[in-house]
Every structure is written in C-alpha cells, then in structure tokens.
Enzyme design. Structure first.
Site, PDB file in Angstrom:
ATOM      1  N   GLY A  12       0.876  -1.159   0.000  1.00  0.00           N
ATOM      2  CA  GLY A  12       0.000   0.000   0.000  1.00  0.00           C
ATOM      3  C   GLY A  12       0.912   1.207   0.000  1.00  0.00           C
ATOM      4  N   CYS A  13       0.408   2.367  -0.377  1.00  0.00           N
ATOM      5  CA  CYS A  13       1.341   3.461  -0.572  1.00  0.00           C
ATOM      6  C   CYS A  13       0.706   4.834  -0.446  1.00  0.00           C
ATOM      7  CB  CYS A  13       1.958   3.392  -1.961  1.00  0.00           C
ATOM      8  SG  CYS A  13       2.853   1.893  -2.284  1.00  0.00           S
TER       9      CYS A  13
END
Lengths: 534, 366
Positions: free
Chosen positions: B11-12
């Site tokens: 995730g980012c």
C-alpha cells in the site's frame, strides 16, 4: 455367427409394479433394447373360439386378463439413460452389470471384453465421444487465486465485468495520426477479426455426425450469445444460412460441402488438420447416414460413404498448408480470418509456430480429451496429449518467438465447467470451444455410441424419428442458458481475482497454482506450486 | 529475500508538485506533502524523483547508481566507461540520519553517448542504448543498480520513511520544477534500496499506489518486446509500459492512459463510429497491457506529469491547482499541507487521467 460370450455391460431393470405399460421406453430406445413381450395371441384366441363373443369383446378380455409387459435385451444397452430419463413412473433403472470378473490389476474387464469382441469380429473397435481413461488431469491439479486485503475483490453484481474477446491477428502496435482539425485518429488498419461476447465457442461437429436440428440449436444459441458455432466438415445446410455470420466454416481433407459460396458465407474459414480424439486419423461417415439432406449439403450421392482421408492430400508439409491458407484468403478476399485446427501432439508448439508463420490468424488446438462422432478406440484412448500442456507450451513458444500477436489460440478438448475455462484462459487461450459439454446440455449422457447412428437423444443420428426429438428452439435455449451460466461464473471468478476484464486474466499464469505437480510439469505449464507466493 | 526474487504487494502514499512555467523550487514542499501522509507508509520504502535539478549538465544523461560493494562499483564504472563519455562523476551527497541504517553507496555520473556506441546502434536511437545499459547494469552486474538514467533529473530512494530518505539525500538543497514522492507500505520486509520507488527508465519515473492484479500478463506482454522485469514490482511494469507504448510505439500520451486504464465496452459501444473503432482497436491490441486492479499512478517525465486512476477508482488520487503550481496526492490533505487556499481541487475520476505539461501550462483532464 457363433453366439457371443460377452455378458452385457449394463442391466436394464424394469420395476413391474411401477410400470404402467405406456410403451414410451419401447418407442424411445434408439438401440432397440426394450420390446413388448406379448402373450401368445394365437393360443389365447383359440380358447375363446367356441364362445358367442365377437372379436372385439375377445380382444377386450385378452387385454384384461393377460396384460402385455416390457422386456429388455440388456446386451444391446449403451446406458444412454433415455428410457430412465423419460419413464413417467420412474420404473426403469440401468445399472452396471455386477458380474464380477476375476480381480486383476493388469487385465481389467474392458481389456478382456475388447479382446473377446475383436476375436468374434476381427474388426477395429469403434467408439465415440472423448477419451474416458483415467489419465492425469492437469485441470484438476491447478487452482485459481483470489484477492485478500492488499487489493479488493470486485463484485460482479455491482461493477461492470467484461468478457468480450476477439479472434484474429493483432498488430504489435497501433499508429495514430492527427487530422487537419487536430483530432487524433487511428491510422492502423486492423486485420480481419471476430468479436465474441463470451470467450466460449461451439466446436466443429458436422451435419452427418450430428443431426440438423442440433446444428440449428447451435446456430441459434451462437447468435443469441454473440459467439460462434462451427459447421464441421460436412458443409452448411441452407436452413443455417441466416446464422452464417456466427459460423466457422470448416474445410477438411474430404472437402465436403466446400465451394466459394460456403467459404464466403461463413465468419471464419477453418482448415481442419486434426482432431484431439483421433490425431492423424481421417473420418468415415457411413452411407446409411447420408440421406438427401446430408447428400445435398455435402455434395455427394445419397447413400455413399463420406470418407475424409487421414491427411489432406494437398498438404504434405507446412509450405503446402501456407498455400491452402492463402487459397482460402483469396477466396474470401482477405476479409475473414483463417483458422487451422490441429490436435495436440508431442511437437505441438513447433507445429503451431509453423502454422502462425504460414499465415493462419487463429490456431485451434484440440486436446486428447476432445470428442468425436466416431474414432478407433485404440487411437482415441492412446494418442495425443492433454490440452492444458499443449496450450501452455504453444502460448509460451509463440511469445518467445515474438509472434503471439499474429494468431489467436482456441483451446478445446475436455473442458467441463467454467473453472476449466478460466484456467485455460489463464494459461493463454483467447477462447475455448466446448463440444461434449454442449451436447450434454442437449441431453447427451456420454454413452460413447455416436458412431452407431442410433442416438436415442436425437443428437448423433440421422434417423428421422430420433432427430425429431431435438427441438432446435428448446436446444438453443438450453445452450444459451449454459453459456450464460458459465459466463456469469467467469465473472465471479474475475471479480474474486480483482479483475474486471477477461484480457487481464488471459495468459496471466501468476494467478494459477499447481497442486501435486512435479517441478517439470509446473515449468511446462509455466505456473508456480501452491504455497509459493507471488 | 530481496526485491525481484519475490513479488511484494504494497500500500502506498504518492504525491507530486509541478510548476508549469518551469520555475524551480527546492524539495521542502514535496517533503511536507509526503510527510503529511506518514500513516500510509511503514518505514520500509520512500523515494523522490526531481526534474530540472541539474541545469549545469542539462544535456547529459544523469546516471544515478547505488552500489552494495566496491566490486559492484568497479564493475559498473568499467561498463559505463565502455559505453559512455563520463563528463563528471561524484558520490551523491548524503547526511547521517538516525533512523536510516546500513545505506548502500550512491554515485552519479553525467555522461554522453560515445560516438562509436551510437554507430553500433544500427539506426536505433540513444534512448534505446540507455535502456539497454540500464538493463545490463541491473541484470548482469552484481551489487550495482541503476536508479535513474535521464537528462536533468534524478531519483533518490531508499529503505525508510520518505521524510527520513529526503533528509538523508539532503533534498532541500536541490531545486527542480517537478517533484514526485512515494511512501511505501510493503507487506513484508524487502530491505533493499533498489526496490524502493519511484522506479524509472530513461527520464520516466513512476510512483504508484496499488496492486496491479493483471501483473502476470502485463509482464509476459512486455517480455515479448524484450523487456526484462527484474524487480517484480507493479511500478516497473507501469514504467516499461509507458516506455513501450509512448517512446517506442509513439502512442500519444492521452491514449497510453486509455490503453492502460481502458474505458468500459459499455461506454465504447455508445461512442461515435470513428472513436468507437479507435477504442476498440486500443483494447484489442493493448488488452494485455491494460492495468487491472486498484491503482493511482503519477508518471513524471521531462516536461510534465500524468496522474492516472484505475478503471473503477479503487485507490484515491486528488489534484489541486494554485497559480502556476499543479499538485497531486493520494489525499487532499497532502496537497493542502503545501498550499492551503487552492484555486481548484478535484479528484481524478475512475479510469481518467490528469495530464500536466510545461509551457502549454494548462491542465488537461480526461
């Protein structure tokens, strides 16, 4: 002929308490297993001779006092279950003959039966349908992926989910140009292609092998579902002309029914080189099946045998195939894709590469579980390779050679449900073809007796009283339902995979895992073992 | 296990800021923006791409390399000297940061292509040579990794929170007209600096939030065109797809976006005939390149950037505009942390893009 010593394979069991003696089964059995057993009329009549009764009353008395009953000659039974399915009283059952052959791990009952049969006849054993032996199934040893946490699965009931697929050559890239008004527009002219609304088509089954009513059902279902059927090698009956835009027209070694109109009428022209059930083997439609309809469509005399040679006698090598491909392209003015159908054999990847280079737009690969109307048993059961590995190696070879875009791949041969479809697509198929599954939808019970021409279900027969059992409208409904059901399931599978379009699954082997496969098999399939992460 | 040996979903947080007039500004703004989204990363990856930072060497390729051993440096340098004329080289200045442990060595080389290397290209352009050189370094030279290889730009990335990586690389000392940033939340510990983002090829850099569910086929599609995917990251796939479609095949940028996040058939079927035929062709031909699954992406290049959202918007991406600045971020808060009173702010819609380019100055949406 000497009396056969073969015990029947199946026992037809009629429950006389339940039987209402309606005779439906007697009329129904294509193999004449069930018959009326009549009381000896002559004898009964004699007992009434001295009386005053007229004949009508005598008859009435006979019926009342000595009701007829139904008997079965189990030795003729092929276990097609037509009687079982249709008996309104549920009075019939067909069971495997429990006769116990001496247990032997090497000599199975079917080996011995075949030897007895051949000793009696000296013939080549025939069979129909697909290879039924217990070969290892790769489909059953691959599992699909699904999303958890790191990416969301998609609900196909709430989000668009796309199955639209294409058959035909694709260029490696597109060129665009700017119009004088500054608009960007497509410059590349696309090669001929066919759009499918679901990646499932109906494969080649000829008029002759199957009845016209069944072909009509396929044609209507293909049209209704936005997909294709295949004429097989028996030409196109004129009743099917309205559906020609949804038909692949096949050109096989016998060239039956092939003429310029036939080629131009179809959506795709297909050269049949081989069939998964009988690689390297031709075809033989016995003259008994060649009635006036078949005769007209195949362009052969009524009652004459229709024999397709094992090879095309104008194709003894790959360069000959290229000539036929371009002959068909010339005949269809380069506006229709040309397909080449081969059976899955050991060197299938190199052969497919050659076919792609010879100019074909589509390669149809038929695995060894593929069906047939008639084939030598020994060929069906012992020649060819599974479609899963054939497909995987062909797709990989074409990619390595950088020519995967030149052809579409259609895979067939033993696809049983939408799970198999999804797995075949993940291995790299552009579409799959379902023959046996489609026939099962129409009532086929896979009794493997297509070659007898006695199909009780009216599918693999030309006997008018039997073919009348297939109502094309109802058949089309069944087939359309099947395609709709599988398509919906494919959407569920895509959604679970977090995808909303089939092209994102196509060739995406990372979404497959092998269970219980050797390292070498995993490598051939291009997949990882279950338990190994992304 | 190191990045590339295994595929690691993440995730980012992503963020970008650009001055459309090309006026340069230092790294403080982008650092503030990505720091605001601290919660979206977990300290296992952060990075920045900066454009316009090397005006002195604007016509030379700036090669950023990381080395895990002197041996790697010696091998890579000999390869670089074989293929390029090195005008200037130096180690990339860093400062010690408490939270950052065991960093590799960073060097940069400002190079031009050797004339004899160009002759050997047989008609192919310099860009192709750079791409091949990048692939050779990353595939064949142990302990060396080409971080970026474009003109007047550079990528700075590593293992740590993005704000710590920024301080490590002293980004406040650089001035560029376009900055992108990435904070990573990988699902396991890659621990390799080369695996952090942005990922670049030539002057193309990609920051990406999401997981490309079509990775398997995207990868096989690229391999058919000679790309070697060494990192097994979605970002690498996105960068190569832009390279293939835009640089090599000359597909206009807005249509590259349409190929990667294609319109749905239900919408294509309703288009006017010529447009319909065009989009049908795009989907037919570039279907294997389509990115499926959740993503928001910012692709930056010399002269502009593009924000792109997945087909059903499963990841956030907001845009904002203030005077000559255009900003993008995973969260509106990241944009507002730089500029409070935006002229305009909007979310990129599903399957749509926001293309920002220098000089023309405008923002093209959709």
């Amino acid at each position: 002929m000497a009396r056969s010593y073969l015990p029947p394979e199946y026992i037809v069991d009629i429950n006389r308490d339940k039987c209402r003696r309606c005779g439906l089964c007697v009329r129904g059995c294509g193999f004449s297993v069930l018959k009326w057993a009549h009381t000896d009329w002559q004898e009964k009549m004699g007992t009434f001779k001295d009386g005053q009764d007229d004949l009508g009353v005598v008859y009435q008395r006979i019926v009342e006092t000595t009701p007829d009953y139904i008997v079965a000659d189990s030795s003729l039974c092929r276990q097609c279950h037509y009687c079982v399915s249709h008996c309104p009283e549920g009075a019939i059952n067909v069971i495997k003959n429990p006769v116990a052959y001496r247990a032997n791990e090497h000599w199975a009952a079917h080996h011995m039966r075949n030897i007895w049969l051949q000793a009696e006849t000296g013939g080549v054993l025939l069979t129909g349908s697909g290879n039924d032996k217990a070969y290892f199934s790769y489909f059953d040893h691959m599992v699909l992926d699904a999303c958890q946490v790191t990416n969301p699965s998609i609900d196909p009931l709430r989000e668009p989910m796309e199955l639209r697929s294409f058959l035909g050559e694709r260029p490696d890239g597109l060129e665009f140009e700017r119009t004088p008004e500054g608009q960007v527009r497509l410059k590349t002219q696309l090669p001929p292609h066919v759009q499918l609304e679901t990646p499932i088509i109906f494969p080649a089954m000829s008029y002759g092998a199957i009845s016209l009513n069944v072909q009509k059902a396929f044609a209507m279902a293909a049209k209704a579902s936005g997909t294709l059927m295949n004429t097989g090698e028996g030409g196109m009956h004129q009743d099917l002309y309205p559906y020609a835009d949804h038909m692949i027209v096949q050109v096989a070694s016998g060239r039956f029914g092939v003429n310029p109109g036939y080629l131009r009428r179809g959506r795709i022209a297909e050269i049949k080189i081989g069939q998964g059930a009988k690689p390297g083997i031709g075809g033989h439609l016995p003259g008994e099946k060649v009635d006036s309809g078949v005769s007209q469509t195949r362009m052969i005399p009524i009652g004459s045998d229709a024999i397709s040679p094992a090879p095309h006698h104008d194709i003894y090598s790959i360069e000959d195939l290229a000539q036929l491909i371009y002959a068909l392209k010339e005949a269809t003015e380069y506006i229709k894709p040309v397909s080449v159908k081969i059976s899955a054999v050991h060197n299938v990847a190199a052969i497919a590469s050659g076919i792609a280079r010879a100019g074909a737009d589509i390669i149809t690969i038929d695995g060894f579980r593929g069906g047939t109307g008639a084939a030598p048993l020994i060929i069906r059961d012992h020649v060819g390779i599974p479609i899963e590995v054939a497909l995987a190696t062909v797709d990989e070879r074409l990619r390595r050679e950088g020519i995967r875009n030149r052809v579409s791949i259609v895979a067939s041969g033993g696809i049983r449900h939408s799970g198999d479809v999804a797995k075949a697509i993940a291995l790299g198929a552009d579409a799959v073809a379902i023959g046996t599954a489609a026939l099962i939808a129409l009532g086929c019970h896979v009794c493997q007796s297509c070659f007898t021409g006695n199909c009780s279900w009216g599918i693999a027969t030309q006997r008018p009283e039997l073919t009348a059992r297939q109502d094309p409208e109802r058949g089309a409904e069944l087939l359309t339902n099947l395609l709709r059901g599988w398509s919906r399931e494919l959407k569920e599978i895509l959604g679970a995979l977090g995808l909303n379009s089939i092209e994102s699954l196509r060739g995406s082997r990372l979404r497959l895992r092998g269970v219980g496969l050797s390292k070498q098999e995993l490598d051939l399939l291009g997949i990882k073992p279950a338990g190994e992460g992304a | 296990m190191r990045e590339g040996m295994v595929r690691i979903p993440s995730g980012c947080a992503i963020s970008a800021i650009m001055n459309v007039k090309g006026i340069r500004f230092n790294g403080e703004a982008i650092i503030r923006s990505i720091t605001c989204m601290h919660e979206r990363s977990n300290g296992l990856g952060g990075g920045f791409a900066a454009y316009g930072i090397y005006p002195r060497f604007r016509d030379l390729y700036a090669l950023h390399l990381l080395y895990e051993s002197d041996r790697g440096r010696i091998d890579a340098e000999s390869f670089i000297k074989d293929n390029f004329v090195v005008e200037h080289s130096e180690s990339i200045p860093t400062r010690p940061v408490v939270s950052i442990t065991d960093p590799p060595m960073f060097y940069r080389y400002f190079v031009s292509v050797r004339p004899d290397s160009l002759d050997a290209l047989r008609g192919e352009d310099e860009a192709e040579l750079l791409v091949r050189a990048t692939m050779t370094v990353n595939n064949c030279i142990r302990d060396a990794f080409m971080v970026s290889a474009g003109k007047n730009m550079g990528v700075f990335k590593g293992v740590g929170f993005p704000e710590d990586i920024a301080r490590f690389f002293r980004l406040e000392e650089y001035e560029g007209y376009l900055w992108t940033a990435h904070g990573r939340f990988p699902t396991n510990t890659p621990g390799w600096w080369g695996g952090a983002h942005p990922f670049g090829i030539l002057d193309w850099t990609v920051v990406h939030n999401g997981e490309v569910s079509s990775y398997g086929i995207n990868k096989r599609y690229l391999e058919m065109f000679g790309y070697h995917l060494t990192l097994q990251t979605d970002t690498e796939v996105v960068a190569y797809l832009f390279d293939l479609l835009h640089r090599r095949q000359k597909v206009p940028l807005n249509l590259v976006a349409r190929a990667l996040a294609s319109p749905f058939w239900k919408d294509i079927d309703r288009m006017p005939e010529e447009e319909r035929a065009m989009y049908k062709a795009i989907r037919m031909v570039y279907g294997p390149a389509m990115l499926n699954g959740p993503f928001s992406i910012i692709v930056a290049f010399n002269g502009g950037m593009m924000g792109l959202n997945d087909r059903i918007k499963l990841r956030p991406l907001s845009c904002g505009k203030k005077d000559d600045f255009v900003l993008m971020g995973s969260e509106e808060s990241a944009i507002r942390s730089i500029v409070g009173d935006l002229d305009e702010v909007w979310d990129v819609r599903a399957g749509e893009m926001a293309l920002v380019q220098l000089e023309e100055g405008g923002v093209a949406v959709g």
